[in-house]
Every structure is written in structure tokens, then in C-alpha cells.
Design a protein around this motif. Structure first.
Motif, PDB file in Angstrom:
ATOM      1  N   GLN A 109       0.829  -1.191   0.000  1.00  0.00           N
ATOM      2  CA  GLN A 109       0.000   0.000   0.000  1.00  0.00           C
ATOM      3  C   GLN A 109       0.871   1.251   0.000  1.00  0.00           C
ATOM      4  O   GLN A 109       1.804   1.360   0.787  1.00  0.00           O
ATOM      5  CB  GLN A 109      -0.926   0.009   1.214  1.00  0.00           C
ATOM      6  CG  GLN A 109      -1.888   1.182   1.256  1.00  0.00           C
ATOM      7  CD  GLN A 109      -2.831   1.128   2.436  1.00  0.00           C
ATOM      8  OE1 GLN A 109      -2.644   0.341   3.359  1.00  0.00           O
ATOM      9  NE2 GLN A 109      -3.854   1.964   2.418  1.00  0.00           N
ATOM     10  N   LEU A 110       0.558   2.172  -0.883  1.00  0.00           N
ATOM     11  CA  LEU A 110       1.231   3.456  -0.941  1.00  0.00           C
ATOM     12  C   LEU A 110       0.232   4.538  -0.566  1.00  0.00           C
ATOM     13  O   LEU A 110      -0.874   4.582  -1.113  1.00  0.00           O
ATOM     14  CB  LEU A 110       1.781   3.737  -2.344  1.00  0.00           C
ATOM     15  CG  LEU A 110       3.166   3.187  -2.697  1.00  0.00           C
ATOM     16  CD1 LEU A 110       3.194   1.670  -2.629  1.00  0.00           C
ATOM     17  CD2 LEU A 110       3.570   3.673  -4.082  1.00  0.00           C
ATOM     18  N   VAL A 111       0.612   5.400   0.358  1.00  0.00           N
ATOM     19  CA  VAL A 111      -0.269   6.456   0.829  1.00  0.00           C
ATOM     20  C   VAL A 111       0.452   7.788   0.726  1.00  0.00           C
ATOM     21  O   VAL A 111       1.475   7.998   1.371  1.00  0.00           O
ATOM     22  CB  VAL A 111      -0.723   6.219   2.281  1.00  0.00           C
ATOM     23  CG1 VAL A 111      -1.636   7.354   2.732  1.00  0.00           C
ATOM     24  CG2 VAL A 111      -1.440   4.882   2.405  1.00  0.00           C
ATOM     25  N   GLU A 112      -0.102   8.691  -0.076  1.00  0.00           N
ATOM     26  CA  GLU A 112       0.462  10.023  -0.228  1.00  0.00           C
ATOM     27  C   GLU A 112      -0.174  10.980   0.771  1.00  0.00           C
ATOM     28  O   GLU A 112      -1.332  10.822   1.155  1.00  0.00           O
ATOM     29  CB  GLU A 112       0.233  10.563  -1.647  1.00  0.00           C
ATOM     30  CG  GLU A 112       0.831   9.711  -2.755  1.00  0.00           C
ATOM     31  CD  GLU A 112      -0.176   8.784  -3.375  1.00  0.00           C
ATOM     32  OE1 GLU A 112       0.015   8.409  -4.549  1.00  0.00           O
ATOM     33  OE2 GLU A 112      -1.175   8.419  -2.705  1.00  0.00           O
ATOM     34  N   LEU A 164       5.183  23.287  -0.726  1.00  0.00           N
ATOM     35  CA  LEU A 164       4.536  22.135  -0.129  1.00  0.00           C
ATOM     36  C   LEU A 164       5.530  20.987  -0.096  1.00  0.00           C
ATOM     37  O   LEU A 164       6.441  20.928  -0.927  1.00  0.00           O
ATOM     38  CB  LEU A 164       3.299  21.701  -0.920  1.00  0.00           C
ATOM     39  CG  LEU A 164       2.046  22.567  -0.831  1.00  0.00           C
ATOM     40  CD1 LEU A 164       1.010  22.080  -1.839  1.00  0.00           C
ATOM     41  CD2 LEU A 164       1.471  22.547   0.575  1.00  0.00           C
ATOM     42  N   ARG A 165       5.335  20.078   0.849  1.00  0.00           N
ATOM     43  CA  ARG A 165       6.164  18.884   0.939  1.00  0.00           C
ATOM     44  C   ARG A 165       5.254  17.667   0.927  1.00  0.00           C
ATOM     45  O   ARG A 165       4.461  17.466   1.843  1.00  0.00           O
ATOM     46  CB  ARG A 165       7.006  18.896   2.210  1.00  0.00           C
ATOM     47  CG  ARG A 165       7.933  17.680   2.353  1.00  0.00           C
ATOM     48  CD  ARG A 165       8.826  17.824   3.573  1.00  0.00           C
ATOM     49  NE  ARG A 165       9.623  16.634   3.846  1.00  0.00           N
ATOM     50  CZ  ARG A 165      10.775  16.343   3.263  1.00  0.00           C
ATOM     51  NH1 ARG A 165      11.286  17.167   2.343  1.00  0.00           N
ATOM     52  NH2 ARG A 165      11.436  15.237   3.582  1.00  0.00           N
ATOM     53  N   LEU A 166       5.370  16.870  -0.109  1.00  0.00           N
ATOM     54  CA  LEU A 166       4.596  15.658  -0.240  1.00  0.00           C
ATOM     55  C   LEU A 166       5.369  14.478   0.332  1.00  0.00           C
ATOM     56  O   LEU A 166       6.595  14.420   0.233  1.00  0.00           O
ATOM     57  CB  LEU A 166       4.255  15.375  -1.704  1.00  0.00           C
ATOM     58  CG  LEU A 166       3.568  16.490  -2.493  1.00  0.00           C
ATOM     59  CD1 LEU A 166       3.218  15.985  -3.888  1.00  0.00           C
ATOM     60  CD2 LEU A 166       2.329  16.993  -1.765  1.00  0.00           C
ATOM     61  N   SER A 167       4.636  13.536   0.908  1.00  0.00           N
ATOM     62  CA  SER A 167       5.245  12.332   1.442  1.00  0.00           C
ATOM     63  C   SER A 167       4.500  11.115   0.928  1.00  0.00           C
ATOM     64  O   SER A 167       3.306  11.178   0.641  1.00  0.00           O
ATOM     65  CB  SER A 167       5.229  12.338   2.972  1.00  0.00           C
ATOM     66  OG  SER A 167       6.002  13.400   3.484  1.00  0.00           O
ATOM     67  N   CYS A 168       5.210  10.014   0.824  1.00  0.00           N
ATOM     68  CA  CYS A 168       4.628   8.757   0.384  1.00  0.00           C
ATOM     69  C   CYS A 168       5.188   7.641   1.249  1.00  0.00           C
ATOM     70  O   CYS A 168       6.409   7.457   1.306  1.00  0.00           O
ATOM     71  CB  CYS A 168       4.940   8.502  -1.087  1.00  0.00           C
ATOM     72  SG  CYS A 168       4.400   6.897  -1.712  1.00  0.00           S
TER      73      CYS A 168
END
Length: 122
Positions: free
Chosen positions: A3-6, A18-22
Motif C-alpha cells: 500500500q502506498l499512501v500520499e 509544499l512537501r509531499l510524502s509517500c
């Protein structure tokens, strides 16, 4: 099982950051890259940034100098620091495993997250 969750998307004015994480759960790293893709309404999905097993990075021309990809273990924990955001960056952003970058063509043949929305206003 995998499972990948952004996370980290949101609304910001032009010039903001902005800072996105996965987070990739249950994923076994490989020699392939992990990366970020995006898709705006009415537009084709495009590759944004990728990082491979030895730390080498690739960026789309449109984001070079503004976005930085990084990751813990350079595989199953992925981040995208986005600075100097432009309205053209507005899109749904997805992380993916097992990415390949060949010139201007980007491919993700592994697992995908559900995406996180980034909206940049003028």
C-alpha cells in the motif's frame, strides 16, 4: 498487501511551498526507482521526479530547480519538496514504485498510491 499512501497536498498561492510524502507499506526495495507523477484535469499523466537505488535523481524539465525528491533508504519512504510553486503545478500527485525514466518518457510498472491534490492559485 502493498500500500502506498500520499500526504501533504493542499492549496497554496503561487510562490509557496509544499512537501509531499509517500509511505510504502509491505514493499521490498529493488534496483528500480521510486517516483512522483501528476495529472491535471484534461491532461495526460506526466512524470515529475524519480530517485533510484543509488540515489540518482531525475526531474521533468518543468520542475528542475524547484522540486527535490528524497527518500529514506531511497525506496519505500518518499518525499517531494516543492518550492516556488506555479499554477501550472496544479494536479493530482501520485507516488509509484518500480519507475523507469527513458528520456522524456516516464513509466511506473509497480504499485501506485491514490494521490494527493495540489492546487496552486495565482
Amino acid at each position: 498487501q502493498v500500500q502506498l499512501v500520499e500526504s501533504g497536498g493542499g492549496s497554496v498561492q503561487a510562490g509557496g511551498s509544499l512537501r509531499l510524502s509517500c509511505a510504502a507499506s509491505g514493499y521490498t526495495s529493488s534496483s528500480y526507482s521510486m517516483g512522483w507523477f501528476r495529472q491535471a484535469p484534461g491532461k495526460e499523466r506526466e512524470g515529475v521526479a524519480a530517485i533510484d537505488s543509488d540515489g540518482s535523481t531525475s526531474y521533468a524539465d518543468s520542475v528542475k530547480g524547484r522540486f527535490t525528491i528524497s527518500g529514506d533508504n531511497a525506496k519505500n519512504s518518499l518525499h517531494l519538496q516543492m518550492n516556488s510553486l506555479k499554477p501550472e503545478d496544479t494536479a493530482m500527485y501520485y507516488c509509484a514504485t518500480d519507475c523507469v525514466v527513458l528520456g522524456h518518457s516516464w513509466y511506473g510498472f509497480g504499485y501506485w498510491g491514490q494521490g494527493t491534490q495540489v492546487t496552486v492559485s495565482s
